[in-house]
Design an enzyme around this catalytic site. Sequence first.
Site, mmCIF file in Angstrom:
data_model
loop_
_atom_site.group_PDB
_atom_site.id
_atom_site.type_symbol
_atom_site.label_atom_id
_atom_site.label_comp_id
_atom_site.label_asym_id
_atom_site.label_seq_id
_atom_site.Cartn_x
_atom_site.Cartn_y
_atom_site.Cartn_z
ATOM 1 N N ASP A 51 -8.620 30.644 14.343
ATOM 2 C CA ASP A 51 -9.276 29.368 14.606
ATOM 3 C C ASP A 51 -8.166 28.392 14.984
ATOM 4 O OD1 ASP A 51 -10.566 26.972 14.636
ATOM 5 O OD2 ASP A 51 -11.560 27.200 12.693
ATOM 6 N N LYS A 74 -9.528 17.615 18.882
ATOM 7 C CA LYS A 74 -8.441 16.813 18.324
ATOM 8 C C LYS A 74 -7.304 16.602 19.314
ATOM 9 C CE LYS A 74 -10.141 19.039 15.392
ATOM 10 N NZ LYS A 74 -11.511 19.466 15.049
ATOM 11 N N TRP A 77 -12.013 25.536 5.917
ATOM 12 C CA TRP A 77 -12.951 24.547 6.472
ATOM 13 C C TRP A 77 -14.365 24.955 6.045
ATOM 14 C CZ3 TRP A 77 -15.675 24.931 11.658
ATOM 15 C CH2 TRP A 77 -16.315 23.722 11.981
HETATM 16 N N1 PLA Z 1 -12.073 24.648 12.853
HETATM 17 C C1 PLA Z 1 -11.437 23.860 11.989
HETATM 18 C C2 PLA Z 1 -10.384 24.437 11.123
HETATM 19 C C3 PLA Z 1 -11.758 22.494 11.925
HETATM 20 O O1 PLA Z 1 -11.109 21.727 11.057
HETATM 21 C C4 PLA Z 1 -12.758 21.975 12.767
HETATM 22 C C5 PLA Z 1 -13.143 20.524 12.698
HETATM 23 C C6 PLA Z 1 -13.375 22.864 13.660
HETATM 24 C C7 PLA Z 1 -13.004 24.184 13.674
HETATM 25 C C8 PLA Z 1 -14.463 22.443 14.603
HETATM 26 O O2 PLA Z 1 -14.155 21.457 15.443
HETATM 27 P P1 PLA Z 1 -14.979 21.197 16.792
HETATM 28 O O3 PLA Z 1 -16.207 22.034 16.746
HETATM 29 O O4 PLA Z 1 -15.280 19.759 16.777
HETATM 30 O O5 PLA Z 1 -14.049 21.614 17.859
HETATM 31 N N2 PLA Z 1 -13.037 19.911 11.455
HETATM 32 C C9 PLA Z 1 -13.257 18.470 11.271
HETATM 33 C C10 PLA Z 1 -14.630 18.023 11.734
HETATM 34 C C11 PLA Z 1 -12.232 17.695 12.048
HETATM 35 C C12 PLA Z 1 -15.801 18.779 11.199
HETATM 36 O O6 PLA Z 1 -15.865 19.096 10.004
HETATM 37 O O7 PLA Z 1 -16.669 19.086 12.041
HETATM 38 C C13 PLA Z 1 -13.063 18.154 9.780
HETATM 39 O O8 PLA Z 1 -13.127 16.986 9.408
HETATM 40 O O9 PLA Z 1 -12.777 19.098 9.015
#
Ligand code: PLA
Length: 440
Positions: free
Chosen positions: A250, A286, A169
Amino acid sequence: MNSSAADRRLSTLVRHLVGTVNNESSIISSSPTSAGDSVFANVVRAPEDPILGVTVAYNKDPSPVKLNLGVGAYRTEEGKPLVLNVVRKAEQLLVNDRSRVKEYLPIVGLADFNKLSAKLLLGADSPAIQGNLVTTVQCLSGTGSLRVGAEFLARNYHQRTIYIPNPTWGNHTKIFTLAGLNVKSYRYYDPVTRGLNIQGLLEDLGSAPSGAIVLLHACAHNPTGVDPTIQQWEQIRRLIRSKSLLPFFDSAYQGFASGSLDGDAQSVRMFVGDGGECFIAQSYAKNMGLYGERVGALSIVCRTADVASRVESQLKLVIRPMYSNPPIHGASIVATVLKDRNLFHEWTLELKAMADRIITMRQQLFDALRARGTPGDWSHIIKQIGMFTFTGLNSKQVTFMTKEYHIYMTSDGRISMAGLSSRTVPHLADAIHAAVTTLT
Ligand code: PLA
């Protein structure tokens, strides 16, 4: 923080800022260039975020067929955001309860929420919980939990190197760097097999310095959708423990991958079960659809109850100057759902329905590409797990699909399956077919 830690932190911060602006001088020059100019005249426009910026571009597109598969946000078959029924019910209960007030929460958040979150993650009968070995603090969703955990480590742990999977991510690198950690990566995904590079992973972690921190995705790895098997998790666990590495999970998708809350927590429970230390950042964005409520938790599993309580005292020192204490509403919703047997059961059904709909979308997209005779092996679409498919489309093909088909996705070829519906699958399949056959 001692002065060398402070220096290190400052220099990582400067490195980060220099990396995000084009012109190094712009971050230090604050004097106006001529009378009447803004003191910020030299501020350089920063690029949009690689994930959230996709939504910004999507919102500007007037096309009626536009489709946002960028950010991982669940949509219904009608393409609408979903507020879970149990969330609506819990909110109603909260509103009706006149005894509820809006006082500050403690620095560590809502006590019930923290206890219930640890149980959800580690299991109701977890010996670590029973032995008071776990400290759990409510944080601002998954991101805030990662950040608080990382800041704690930068201040209190002897090793400041964290290994993150390649790819991962996009926000991980920024979160950990700005918290003062040195970020390195370990091999994870093999683009040739479109599977896990377990050999590369074990080699890279095997040569990590003793004590290094290792970021692991608990399930539904983002962006690849590739998770280790239970046997592979066991290999990873043994290596991590034998080298005294520190696992930092995570957990952003518990229940969203398989539809089972317990099933998706297996990796974490294997590590906690061996009695070693472990960090877990948990998000309800989510799995309870609470994206904008920013509800999450950081749990740190320690070897003794005394250490756990001292760790918690230090977490408070991290949180208090950062945002003082967390918001009350989202955590109250979660606590209401988790502590009521009926609401909890209803939640598991709604969660399973979301997970199942995503799996159906995988099958439909795979079938649609097969029906079109699109060149390539697309079986990874049905093999990958969780919210995303890592399609293998390159950035040129992604640009083409956005320009010609108004389909928005991240430039690494990741698509959010949760944003698809039976109605939009044919449009996506047409776009992929055209991209693959006209551009290679
Ligand atoms: N960790 C991972 C692996 C994630 O994919 C995301 C969210 C988070 C943490 C953080 O989420 P939160 O802070 O909202 O709880 N990833 C998303 C959104 C869904 C983003 O990038 O913020 C994504 O589209 O990858």
